[in-house]
Design a protein around this motif. Structure first.
Motif, PDB file in Angstrom:
ATOM      1  N   GLU A 265      -1.696 100.720 -19.803  1.00  0.00           N
ATOM      2  CA  GLU A 265      -1.068  99.488 -20.285  1.00  0.00           C
ATOM      3  C   GLU A 265      -1.869  98.272 -19.839  1.00  0.00           C
ATOM      4  OE1 GLU A 265       2.859  99.764 -18.775  1.00  0.00           O
ATOM      5  OE2 GLU A 265       3.438 101.426 -20.097  1.00  0.00           O
ATOM      6  N   ALA A 266      -2.353  98.303 -18.596  1.00  0.00           N
ATOM      7  CA  ALA A 266      -3.177  97.199 -18.102  1.00  0.00           C
ATOM      8  C   ALA A 266      -4.483  97.095 -18.890  1.00  0.00           C
ATOM      9  CB  ALA A 266      -3.464  97.384 -16.615  1.00  0.00           C
ATOM     10  N   ALA A 267      -5.072  98.231 -19.232  1.00  0.00           N
ATOM     11  CA  ALA A 267      -6.300  98.222 -20.023  1.00  0.00           C
ATOM     12  C   ALA A 267      -6.053  97.624 -21.401  1.00  0.00           C
ATOM     13  CB  ALA A 267      -6.852  99.642 -20.157  1.00  0.00           C
ATOM     14  N   ALA A 268      -4.909  97.935 -21.999  1.00  0.00           N
ATOM     15  CA  ALA A 268      -4.584  97.386 -23.318  1.00  0.00           C
ATOM     16  C   ALA A 268      -4.434  95.873 -23.251  1.00  0.00           C
ATOM     17  CB  ALA A 268      -3.305  98.033 -23.845  1.00  0.00           C
ATOM     18  N   ARG A 269      -3.834  95.386 -22.178  1.00  0.00           N
ATOM     19  CA  ARG A 269      -3.706  93.931 -22.024  1.00  0.00           C
ATOM     20  C   ARG A 269      -5.073  93.281 -21.871  1.00  0.00           C
ATOM     21  NH1 ARG A 269       0.748  95.624 -18.828  1.00  0.00           N
ATOM     22  NH2 ARG A 269      -0.467  95.390 -16.901  1.00  0.00           N
ATOM     23  N   ARG A 270      -5.954  93.924 -21.107  1.00  0.00           N
ATOM     24  CA  ARG A 270      -7.291  93.357 -20.928  1.00  0.00           C
ATOM     25  C   ARG A 270      -8.056  93.335 -22.243  1.00  0.00           C
ATOM     26  NH1 ARG A 270     -11.706  96.286 -20.510  1.00  0.00           N
ATOM     27  NH2 ARG A 270     -10.583  98.132 -19.742  1.00  0.00           N
ATOM     28  N   ARG A 271      -7.991  94.406 -22.989  1.00  0.00           N
ATOM     29  CA  ARG A 271      -8.764  94.515 -24.220  1.00  0.00           C
ATOM     30  C   ARG A 271      -8.143  93.702 -25.357  1.00  0.00           C
ATOM     31  NH1 ARG A 271     -12.293  98.776 -24.956  1.00  0.00           N
ATOM     32  NH2 ARG A 271     -11.603  98.986 -27.124  1.00  0.00           N
ATOM     33  N   GLY A 272      -6.821  93.563 -25.337  1.00  0.00           N
ATOM     34  CA  GLY A 272      -6.162  92.823 -26.393  1.00  0.00           C
ATOM     35  C   GLY A 272      -6.193  93.510 -27.745  1.00  0.00           C
ATOM     36  N   ASP A 273      -6.282  94.846 -27.738  1.00  0.00           N
ATOM     37  CA  ASP A 273      -6.268  95.585 -28.997  1.00  0.00           C
ATOM     38  C   ASP A 273      -5.404  96.832 -28.844  1.00  0.00           C
ATOM     39  OD1 ASP A 273      -7.750  97.576 -27.707  1.00  0.00           O
ATOM     40  OD2 ASP A 273      -9.665  96.755 -28.365  1.00  0.00           O
ATOM     41  N   ARG A 274      -5.345  97.630 -29.870  1.00  0.00           N
ATOM     42  CA  ARG A 274      -4.521  98.837 -29.864  1.00  0.00           C
ATOM     43  C   ARG A 274      -5.379 100.098 -29.853  1.00  0.00           C
ATOM     44  NH1 ARG A 274       0.432  97.387 -34.109  1.00  0.00           N
ATOM     45  NH2 ARG A 274       1.089  95.471 -33.065  1.00  0.00           N
ATOM     46  N   ARG A 275      -6.563  99.976 -29.324  1.00  0.00           N
ATOM     47  CA  ARG A 275      -7.461 101.123 -29.278  1.00  0.00           C
ATOM     48  C   ARG A 275      -6.926 102.210 -28.342  1.00  0.00           C
ATOM     49  NH1 ARG A 275     -11.034 103.932 -32.242  1.00  0.00           N
ATOM     50  NH2 ARG A 275     -12.766 104.749 -31.023  1.00  0.00           N
TER      51      ARG A 275
ATOM     52  N   ASP B 132      -6.090  88.486  -4.036  1.00  0.00           N
ATOM     53  CA  ASP B 132      -6.741  88.226  -5.320  1.00  0.00           C
ATOM     54  C   ASP B 132      -7.972  87.334  -5.184  1.00  0.00           C
ATOM     55  OD1 ASP B 132      -4.883  89.770  -6.598  1.00  0.00           O
ATOM     56  OD2 ASP B 132      -3.645  88.095  -7.276  1.00  0.00           O
ATOM     57  N   ALA B 133      -8.014  86.514  -4.145  1.00  0.00           N
ATOM     58  CA  ALA B 133      -9.151  85.607  -3.981  1.00  0.00           C
ATOM     59  C   ALA B 133     -10.455  86.355  -3.749  1.00  0.00           C
ATOM     60  CB  ALA B 133      -8.893  84.633  -2.824  1.00  0.00           C
ATOM     61  N   GLU B 134     -10.375  87.577  -3.226  1.00  0.00           N
ATOM     62  CA  GLU B 134     -11.580  88.357  -2.974  1.00  0.00           C
ATOM     63  C   GLU B 134     -11.632  89.610  -3.840  1.00  0.00           C
ATOM     64  OE1 GLU B 134     -11.481  89.127   1.223  1.00  0.00           O
ATOM     65  OE2 GLU B 134      -9.920  90.655   1.048  1.00  0.00           O
ATOM     66  N   LEU B 135     -10.975  89.547  -5.003  1.00  0.00           N
ATOM     67  CA  LEU B 135     -10.967  90.709  -5.892  1.00  0.00           C
ATOM     68  C   LEU B 135     -12.380  91.123  -6.276  1.00  0.00           C
ATOM     69  CD1 LEU B 135      -9.634  92.830  -7.681  1.00  0.00           C
ATOM     70  CD2 LEU B 135      -9.339  91.063  -9.445  1.00  0.00           C
ATOM     71  N   ASP B 136     -13.236  90.169  -6.612  1.00  0.00           N
ATOM     72  CA  ASP B 136     -14.598  90.521  -7.025  1.00  0.00           C
ATOM     73  C   ASP B 136     -15.377  91.179  -5.892  1.00  0.00           C
ATOM     74  OD1 ASP B 136     -14.180  89.618  -9.587  1.00  0.00           O
ATOM     75  OD2 ASP B 136     -15.060  87.645  -9.241  1.00  0.00           O
ATOM     76  N   THR B 137     -15.156  90.725  -4.666  1.00  0.00           N
ATOM     77  CA  THR B 137     -15.815  91.349  -3.507  1.00  0.00           C
ATOM     78  C   THR B 137     -15.349  92.788  -3.351  1.00  0.00           C
ATOM     79  OG1 THR B 137     -16.002  89.224  -2.381  1.00  0.00           O
ATOM     80  CG2 THR B 137     -16.168  91.203  -1.016  1.00  0.00           C
ATOM     81  N   TRP B 138     -14.034  92.981  -3.467  1.00  0.00           N
ATOM     82  CA  TRP B 138     -13.469  94.328  -3.361  1.00  0.00           C
ATOM     83  C   TRP B 138     -14.017  95.224  -4.474  1.00  0.00           C
ATOM     84  CZ3 TRP B 138     -10.307  97.192  -6.650  1.00  0.00           C
ATOM     85  CH2 TRP B 138      -9.699  98.331  -6.084  1.00  0.00           C
ATOM     86  N   LEU B 139     -14.057  94.703  -5.705  1.00  0.00           N
ATOM     87  CA  LEU B 139     -14.582  95.482  -6.817  1.00  0.00           C
ATOM     88  C   LEU B 139     -16.025  95.891  -6.579  1.00  0.00           C
ATOM     89  CD1 LEU B 139     -13.164  93.605  -9.956  1.00  0.00           C
ATOM     90  CD2 LEU B 139     -12.763  96.001  -9.377  1.00  0.00           C
ATOM     91  N   ASP B 140     -16.827  94.955  -6.121  1.00  0.00           N
ATOM     92  CA  ASP B 140     -18.249  95.244  -5.908  1.00  0.00           C
ATOM     93  C   ASP B 140     -18.437  96.411  -4.945  1.00  0.00           C
ATOM     94  OD1 ASP B 140     -19.114  93.282  -7.620  1.00  0.00           O
ATOM     95  OD2 ASP B 140     -19.511  91.804  -6.051  1.00  0.00           O
ATOM     96  N   VAL B 141     -17.696  96.404  -3.845  1.00  0.00           N
ATOM     97  CA  VAL B 141     -17.938  97.423  -2.821  1.00  0.00           C
ATOM     98  C   VAL B 141     -17.390  98.781  -3.244  1.00  0.00           C
ATOM     99  CG1 VAL B 141     -15.877  97.017  -1.396  1.00  0.00           C
ATOM    100  CG2 VAL B 141     -17.978  97.804  -0.325  1.00  0.00           C
TER     101      VAL B 141
ATOM    102  N   GLU C  10     -11.231  99.989 -12.366  1.00  0.00           N
ATOM    103  CA  GLU C  10     -10.755  99.463 -11.090  1.00  0.00           C
ATOM    104  C   GLU C  10     -10.013  98.140 -11.285  1.00  0.00           C
ATOM    105  OE1 GLU C  10     -10.587 100.941  -8.373  1.00  0.00           O
ATOM    106  OE2 GLU C  10     -12.165 102.454  -8.288  1.00  0.00           O
ATOM    107  N   ARG C  11     -10.513  97.302 -12.185  1.00  0.00           N
ATOM    108  CA  ARG C  11      -9.840  96.022 -12.447  1.00  0.00           C
ATOM    109  C   ARG C  11      -8.471  96.253 -13.084  1.00  0.00           C
ATOM    110  NH1 ARG C  11     -11.994  91.017 -12.321  1.00  0.00           N
ATOM    111  NH2 ARG C  11     -14.130  91.842 -12.307  1.00  0.00           N
ATOM    112  N   ASP C  12      -8.393  97.229 -13.996  1.00  0.00           N
ATOM    113  CA  ASP C  12      -7.110  97.527 -14.631  1.00  0.00           C
ATOM    114  C   ASP C  12      -6.087  98.015 -13.608  1.00  0.00           C
ATOM    115  OD1 ASP C  12      -8.140  96.844 -17.122  1.00  0.00           O
ATOM    116  OD2 ASP C  12      -8.725  98.903 -17.600  1.00  0.00           O
TER     117      ASP C  12
END
Length: 286
Positions: free
Chosen positions: A33-43, A148-157, A185-187
């Motif tokens: 469901e989170a992936a669908a929200r990110r993509r904005g489509d019904r794939r 959330d402020a360090e989400l990109d740092t967490w994602l990178d590692v 991971e973001r989803d």
């Protein structure tokens, strides 16, 4: 005899396995469901099947799988037809993960339909309650919740760790491109509690945990290649176990590759082997 050797290993019956597998199915559906929200489509899609769920997020995603089968009887063949057609329409294989404590008729049904066994995973469990496990504090290592402020740092590692898996044990059957791993991971990031480990102040590892129905799913952890063998995985594990117990969960579970360093670390912290998941695949056009 010390406490570790004297304890009784955790026993998993069909009821407990079904509870764990339902938690996994709910997590896969929520990530989809989170992936669908990110993509904005019904794939993508999420389809109930045999007490579990069939999920598809996007091409080559680790979230594309059928989870939770075999604890509400074998799936209806017509429903399975619909699932297989949905994956085939997207040019994707069907990947069904079936617990060894599931209804054996599920494996027979999938085999008859041309699914082939490609790998297995070990599901480990740790009983919680009666006081949280003690912290693990290797020299220079600090583990704390990641906001959330360090989400990109967490994602990178965590993505960097996933792209360079530990060579010990049976390797993962699948490999994923960086962009696909980052998306997955973001989803999942908004559904889990995230943890970042620092070594001497430098981001070195990360982990996550999903809580549902009293089950703490340890949904991933990794250490960047240059920081391994420093106790970071053990520290991440201990922090999540303590928080899961505080949150009222009665069991923590983690999925690992057989014979891996992750399995070794978990068993050192009191996890027991509960059951095995068979990973079966039906390729498009079969």
């Amino acid at each position: 005899m010390n406490e570790q050797t004297a304890r009784t290993p955790l026993f998993c019956d069909v009821t407990l396995a079904g509870r764990i597998e339902r938690a996994e199915a709910r997590f896969i559906a929520a990530c989809g469901e989170a992936a669908a929200r990110r993509r904005g489509d019904r794939r993508g899609f999420r389809m109930p099947i045999g007490g579990g769920v069939a999920g598809y997020a996007e091409p080559d995603s680790p979230l594309n799988k059928v989870a939770g089968l075999g604890f509400a009887g074998p799936p209806d063949p017509a429903a399975l037809d619909a699932v297989e057609q949905a994956y085939a329409a997207r040019g994707a294989p069907v990947q069904a993960e079936v617990a060894s404590l599931a209804d054996p008729a599920v494996l027979q049904l999938l085999a008859e339909r041309g699914y082939r066994l490609v790998s297995v995973e070990n599901v480990l469990g740790h009983a919680l309650g009666g006081g949280a496990a003690g912290p693990v504090t290797p020299p220079g290592v600090e583990v704390r919740p990641s906001d959330d402020a360090e989400l990109d740092t967490w994602l990178d590692v965590v993505v960097e760790a996933s792209l360079h898996p530990d060579a010990q044990g049976v390797p993962w059957q699948e490999e994923f491109p960086r962009e696909v791993l980052e998306n997955a991971e973001r989803d999942a990031a908004g559904l889990v509690r995230r943890y970042l480990a620092r070594l001497d102040g430098v981001p070195a590892g990360g982990g996550s945990m999903h809580l549902t129905d009293g089950v703490a799913q340890l949904t991933g952890a990794g250490t960047a290649p240059g920081f391994r063998r420093r106790g970071i995985q053990s520290a991440l594990l201990a922090a999540r176990l303590a928080d899961a117990a505080t949150a009222g969960c009665d069991i923590a579970v983690v999925t690992v590759q057989p014979g891996s360093a992750s399995q070794q670390n978990a068993q050192r912290r009191g996890f027991d082997l509960l059951y095995v998941r068979a990973v079966l695949v039906l390729e498009p056009g079969r």
